[in-house]
Design a protein around this motif. Structure first.
Motif: not given
Length: 200
Positions: A5-13, A79-83, A106-112
């Motif tokens: 998930d971190l790699a996914l988010a960092m690829g976009l943000a 923003v993409l938010a993890l955890g 604007r923020c997208i929370v990435i869940a499981e």
């Protein structure tokens, strides 16, 4: 938060901002935060000492969560938010509260399994037909839709009254128009690119 998930988010943000103890999670996955924002009550003294002082933004007040402290101080298009989900229920509820309190950026929370974001007044989502589209009101809301199996027009959404979970797309394009703020949109995680394109 996990490595995928971190790699996914960092690829976009590609800028990594940690909310307080999130710095520990990032470091455990081999990433050093560009900034750490929070009251630092869950940041170990060792980690704090190991990070450059110019990467630390200490916000000592206790009236907001660390997620809110961080989100309200980030100048970004999105923003993409993890955890924020999957562990403590009170923290997860606080995350939805923060989305309501901080509509910008604007923020997208990435869940499981899912992604979650606060609906803007109008959004156009390009989604595969049959995609699960759930709407959950944090405040009373009304609106209109195109491309949903069960249209939302005429429904008075409100917590404890009417919700819109487990709807689905019937067309390649879903249009949502909300008359007031406070509606969470919940989509499968596979729709992250579509949500980023629509929101950011």
């Amino acid at each position: 938060m996990n490595q995928a998930d971190l790699a996914l988010a960092m690829g976009l943000a590609p800028v990594l901002v940690a909310a307080d103890g999130g710095a520990e999670a990032a470091l455990s996955l081999g990433r050093t935060p560009d900034l750490v924002i929070g009251d630092f009550d869950s940041l170990s003294p060792e980690t704090r000492a190991a990070l450059p002082a110019d990467k630390l933004i200490h916000v000592p007040e206790q009236q907001s969560t660390d997620f809110e402290k961080a989100l309200s101080r980030v100048a970004a298009r999105g923003v993409l938010a993890l955890g924020m989900t999957g562990r403590r229920t009170d923290h997860e509820l606080a995350a939805w509260h923060t989305l309501l309190r901080c509509p910008s950026p604007r923020c997208i929370v990435i869940a499981e399994e899912d992604i979650v974001f606060l609906a803007p007044p109008r959004i156009v989502l390009e989604l595969p037909v049959g995609t699960r589209v759930s709407l959950f009101p944090l405040l009373p809301a009304t609106g209109r839709s195109q491309g949903l199996h069960w249209p939302i027009e005429g429904i008075a959404f409100a917590p404890g009254q009417a919700i819109g979970t487990s709807n689905r797309s019937d067309a390649p394009q879903v249009v949502l128009e909300l008359d007031s703020p406070g509606m969470l949109v919940i989509l499968p995680k596979t729709c992250l690119d579509a949500a980023v394109s629509a929101l950011f």
